[in-house]
Scaffold this motif. Structure first.
Motif, PDB file in Angstrom:
ATOM      1  N   PRO A  98       8.244 -36.809  -8.769  1.00 11.34           N
ATOM      2  CA  PRO A  98       9.205 -35.873  -9.358  1.00 11.34           C
ATOM      3  C   PRO A  98       8.701 -34.443  -9.226  1.00 11.34           C
ATOM      4  O   PRO A  98       7.496 -34.182  -9.280  1.00 11.34           O
ATOM      5  N   HIS A  99       9.640 -33.513  -9.049  1.00 14.64           N
ATOM      6  CA  HIS A  99       9.260 -32.123  -8.784  1.00 14.64           C
ATOM      7  C   HIS A  99       8.363 -31.559  -9.886  1.00 14.64           C
ATOM      8  O   HIS A  99       7.409 -30.820  -9.606  1.00 14.64           O
ATOM      9  N   ALA A 100       8.628 -31.904 -11.136  1.00 13.92           N
ATOM     10  CA  ALA A 100       7.840 -31.375 -12.249  1.00 13.92           C
ATOM     11  C   ALA A 100       6.395 -31.843 -12.193  1.00 13.92           C
ATOM     12  O   ALA A 100       5.476 -31.120 -12.577  1.00 13.92           O
ATOM     13  N   ILE A 101       6.179 -33.064 -11.692  1.00 13.55           N
ATOM     14  CA  ILE A 101       4.830 -33.618 -11.625  1.00 13.55           C
ATOM     15  C   ILE A 101       4.118 -33.159 -10.352  1.00 13.55           C
ATOM     16  O   ILE A 101       2.893 -32.996 -10.334  1.00 13.55           O
ATOM     17  N   ARG A 102       4.890 -32.895  -9.291  1.00 10.12           N
ATOM     18  CA  ARG A 102       4.296 -32.533  -8.013  1.00 10.12           C
ATOM     19  C   ARG A 102       3.419 -31.288  -8.131  1.00 10.12           C
ATOM     20  O   ARG A 102       2.375 -31.182  -7.495  1.00 10.12           O
ATOM     21  N   GLY A 103       3.848 -30.350  -8.967  1.00 11.69           N
ATOM     22  CA  GLY A 103       3.055 -29.139  -9.131  1.00 11.69           C
ATOM     23  C   GLY A 103       1.764 -29.366  -9.883  1.00 11.69           C
ATOM     24  O   GLY A 103       0.802 -28.600  -9.734  1.00 11.69           O
ATOM     25  N   ILE A 104       1.721 -30.430 -10.690  1.00  2.16           N
ATOM     26  CA  ILE A 104       0.518 -30.740 -11.462  1.00  2.16           C
ATOM     27  C   ILE A 104      -0.524 -31.453 -10.602  1.00  2.16           C
ATOM     28  O   ILE A 104      -1.724 -31.336 -10.833  1.00  2.16           O
ATOM     29  N   SER A 105      -0.062 -32.181  -9.591  1.00  7.40           N
ATOM     30  CA  SER A 105      -0.942 -33.051  -8.809  1.00  7.40           C
ATOM     31  C   SER A 105      -2.150 -32.306  -8.255  1.00  7.40           C
ATOM     32  O   SER A 105      -3.286 -32.780  -8.349  1.00  7.40           O
ATOM     33  N   ASN A 106      -1.924 -31.128  -7.676  1.00  2.63           N
ATOM     34  CA  ASN A 106      -3.021 -30.394  -7.048  1.00  2.63           C
ATOM     35  C   ASN A 106      -4.018 -29.851  -8.056  1.00  2.63           C
ATOM     36  O   ASN A 106      -5.134 -29.468  -7.681  1.00  2.63           O
ATOM     37  N   ALA A 107      -3.631 -29.789  -9.322  1.00  6.99           N
ATOM     38  CA  ALA A 107      -4.541 -29.270 -10.349  1.00  6.99           C
ATOM     39  C   ALA A 107      -5.340 -30.372 -11.027  1.00  6.99           C
ATOM     40  O   ALA A 107      -6.218 -30.080 -11.831  1.00  6.99           O
ATOM     41  N   LEU A 108      -5.047 -31.629 -10.701  1.00 10.55           N
ATOM     42  CA  LEU A 108      -5.733 -32.753 -11.329  1.00 10.55           C
ATOM     43  C   LEU A 108      -6.933 -33.193 -10.506  1.00 10.55           C
ATOM     44  O   LEU A 108      -6.899 -33.152  -9.273  1.00 10.55           O
ATOM     45  N   PRO A 109      -8.006 -33.636 -11.155  1.00  8.08           N
ATOM     46  CA  PRO A 109      -9.165 -34.106 -10.389  1.00  8.08           C
ATOM     47  C   PRO A 109      -8.844 -35.310  -9.514  1.00  8.08           C
ATOM     48  O   PRO A 109      -9.433 -35.468  -8.442  1.00  8.08           O
ATOM     49  N   SER A 110      -7.922 -36.161  -9.953  1.00  5.78           N
ATOM     50  CA  SER A 110      -7.545 -37.310  -9.133  1.00  5.78           C
ATOM     51  C   SER A 110      -6.858 -36.862  -7.849  1.00  5.78           C
ATOM     52  O   SER A 110      -7.117 -37.403  -6.765  1.00  5.78           O
ATOM     53  N   GLY A 111      -5.961 -35.864  -7.955  1.00  4.55           N
ATOM     54  CA  GLY A 111      -5.298 -35.343  -6.765  1.00  4.55           C
ATOM     55  C   GLY A 111      -6.278 -34.686  -5.813  1.00  4.55           C
ATOM     56  O   GLY A 111      -6.176 -34.822  -4.582  1.00  4.55           O
ATOM     57  N   GLN A 112      -7.263 -33.964  -6.352  1.00  7.78           N
ATOM     58  CA  GLN A 112      -8.252 -33.310  -5.511  1.00  7.78           C
ATOM     59  C   GLN A 112      -9.205 -34.311  -4.877  1.00  7.78           C
ATOM     60  O   GLN A 112      -9.636 -34.129  -3.734  1.00  7.78           O
ATOM     61  N   LEU A 113      -9.552 -35.380  -5.601  1.00  8.08           N
ATOM     62  CA  LEU A 113     -10.386 -36.418  -5.001  1.00  8.08           C
ATOM     63  C   LEU A 113      -9.672 -37.035  -3.808  1.00  8.08           C
ATOM     64  O   LEU A 113     -10.272 -37.247  -2.744  1.00  8.08           O
ATOM     65  N   ALA A 114      -8.370 -37.316  -3.957  1.00  9.76           N
ATOM     66  CA  ALA A 114      -7.599 -37.881  -2.854  1.00  9.76           C
ATOM     67  C   ALA A 114      -7.544 -36.922  -1.678  1.00  9.76           C
ATOM     68  O   ALA A 114      -7.673 -37.328  -0.512  1.00  9.76           O
ATOM     69  N   ALA A 115      -7.348 -35.629  -1.954  1.00 12.81           N
ATOM     70  CA  ALA A 115      -7.280 -34.640  -0.877  1.00 12.81           C
ATOM     71  C   ALA A 115      -8.616 -34.533  -0.144  1.00 12.81           C
ATOM     72  O   ALA A 115      -8.662 -34.467   1.099  1.00 12.81           O
ATOM     73  N   LEU A 116      -9.714 -34.516  -0.884  1.00 17.25           N
ATOM     74  CA  LEU A 116     -11.039 -34.451  -0.268  1.00 17.25           C
ATOM     75  C   LEU A 116     -11.329 -35.717   0.538  1.00 17.25           C
ATOM     76  O   LEU A 116     -11.930 -35.648   1.622  1.00 17.25           O
ATOM     77  N   ALA A 117     -10.913 -36.861   0.008  1.00 10.19           N
ATOM     78  CA  ALA A 117     -11.140 -38.126   0.713  1.00 10.19           C
ATOM     79  C   ALA A 117     -10.314 -38.190   1.993  1.00 10.19           C
ATOM     80  O   ALA A 117     -10.803 -38.657   3.036  1.00 10.19           O
ATOM     81  N   ARG A 118      -9.059 -37.718   1.954  1.00 11.14           N
ATOM     82  CA  ARG A 118      -8.241 -37.692   3.175  1.00 11.14           C
ATOM     83  C   ARG A 118      -8.842 -36.746   4.209  1.00 11.14           C
ATOM     84  O   ARG A 118      -8.847 -37.049   5.405  1.00 11.14           O
ATOM     85  N   ALA A 119      -9.352 -35.603   3.741  1.00  8.34           N
ATOM     86  CA  ALA A 119      -9.979 -34.662   4.673  1.00  8.34           C
ATOM     87  C   ALA A 119     -11.196 -35.297   5.337  1.00  8.34           C
ATOM     88  O   ALA A 119     -11.416 -35.152   6.549  1.00  8.34           O
ATOM     89  N   ALA A 120     -12.008 -36.009   4.568  1.00  6.33           N
ATOM     90  CA  ALA A 120     -13.179 -36.677   5.135  1.00  6.33           C
ATOM     91  C   ALA A 120     -12.776 -37.737   6.153  1.00  6.33           C
ATOM     92  O   ALA A 120     -13.376 -37.847   7.227  1.00  6.33           O
ATOM     93  N   ALA A 121     -11.740 -38.517   5.818  1.00  6.05           N
ATOM     94  CA  ALA A 121     -11.290 -39.576   6.720  1.00  6.05           C
ATOM     95  C   ALA A 121     -10.679 -39.011   7.999  1.00  6.05           C
ATOM     96  O   ALA A 121     -10.759 -39.635   9.064  1.00  6.05           O
ATOM     97  N   ALA A 122     -10.072 -37.831   7.896  1.00  2.83           N
ATOM     98  CA  ALA A 122      -9.449 -37.206   9.062  1.00  2.83           C
ATOM     99  C   ALA A 122     -10.421 -36.355   9.857  1.00  2.83           C
ATOM    100  O   ALA A 122     -10.071 -35.818  10.913  1.00  2.83           O
ATOM    101  N   GLY A 123     -11.650 -36.187   9.342  1.00  5.84           N
ATOM    102  CA  GLY A 123     -12.637 -35.380  10.034  1.00  5.84           C
ATOM    103  C   GLY A 123     -12.479 -33.897   9.814  1.00  5.84           C
ATOM    104  O   GLY A 123     -12.978 -33.089  10.607  1.00  5.84           O
ATOM    105  N   HIS A 124     -11.809 -33.490   8.731  1.00  6.23           N
ATOM    106  CA  HIS A 124     -11.602 -32.083   8.428  1.00  6.23           C
ATOM    107  C   HIS A 124     -12.670 -31.587   7.450  1.00  6.23           C
ATOM    108  O   HIS A 124     -13.312 -32.366   6.749  1.00  6.23           O
TER     109      HIS A 124
END
Length: 223
Positions: A185-211
């Motif tokens: 949902p749009h209201a939650i989407r803005g919160i995702s990037n500020a949460l540690p869980s969202g950032q862990l996922a982003a960092l993990a995807r970057a590692a898996a993609a070689g970024h």
């Protein structure tokens, strides 16, 4: 210190609820839902690989919190903590054991998800990318171990168990692990990037993609 760490890890691995919900369940969710992840991409990863990373993050977060929070609440209720205080184990050593315990117990669930992915939808990661992903998950689990410590110290018994459950599910849902960011949902989407869980996922995807990992994301995770 290390014999005590082995004792704690073995005790957790003998807990059937831990094995079922935090080792088997993430892999089962991957097997059931990876076929519906689509043909798109997320952060440079094919959708099935991105979903694999999300389930590995879910397993890591849940394992780190559950390995510490509810058992610590039980130890306080049974006065086991009082017994430890008369043992030759300093407070810093006890804390180090808990951090080691939380980090290492993320491995069973994440490894089982990785094996399920290799069997059904091989992500095609190089050895270096697998190693980077494992390192991100291992280090990234530490803040959630601390969260488990806070819950275990602040709450008692079943309340601690319920609080851990709602915390893990809430962080996983709002962080885009159970549902991709684009479908939140749009209201939650803005919160995702500020949460540690969202950032862990982003960092993990970057590692898996070689970024290169985002320094800002690492900062949010550690805060």
């Amino acid at each position: 210190m290390f014999p005590y760490a082995r004792f704690e890890i073995r005790r957790t691995l003998r807990d059937a609820r831990f094995v079922l919900f935090l080792v088997a369940m993430p892999a089962l969710l991957y097997l059931l839902l990876s076929g519906f992840s689509g043909a798109g991409a997320q952060d440079g990863l094919p959708a099935p690989a991105a979903f694999m990373v999300a389930m590995m993050c879910y397993a890591a977060i849940g394992s780190a919190c559950y390995a510490i929070g509810p058992p610590l609440a039980h130890e306080r209720a049974s006065h086991w903590i009082s017994q430890l205080q008369i043992m030759p184990l300093r407070g810093t050593s006890w804390l180090a054991v808990k951090l080691i315990q939380g980090a290492l117990l993320t491995l069973p669930g994440t490894v089982v998800v990785a094996v399920a992915a290799l069997i059904t939808h091989p992500p095609g990661l190089t050895v270096a990318r697998w190693a980077a992903l494992a390192l991100v998950l291992l280090i990234g689990s530490l803040p959630f171990t601390v969260l488990g410590l806070i819950i275990g110290q602040a709450l008692d018994g079943q309340v601690a168990n319920s609080a851990t459950l709602f915390t893990v599910i809430g962080l996983s849902f709002a962080g885009g692990l159970l549902i991709p960011d684009s479908e939140l949902p749009h209201a939650i989407r803005g919160i995702s990037n500020a949460l540690p869980s969202g950032q862990l996922a982003a960092l993990a995807r970057a590692a898996a993609a070689g970024h290169q990992p985002s320094p800002g994301g690492a900062g949010i995770l550690l805060l």
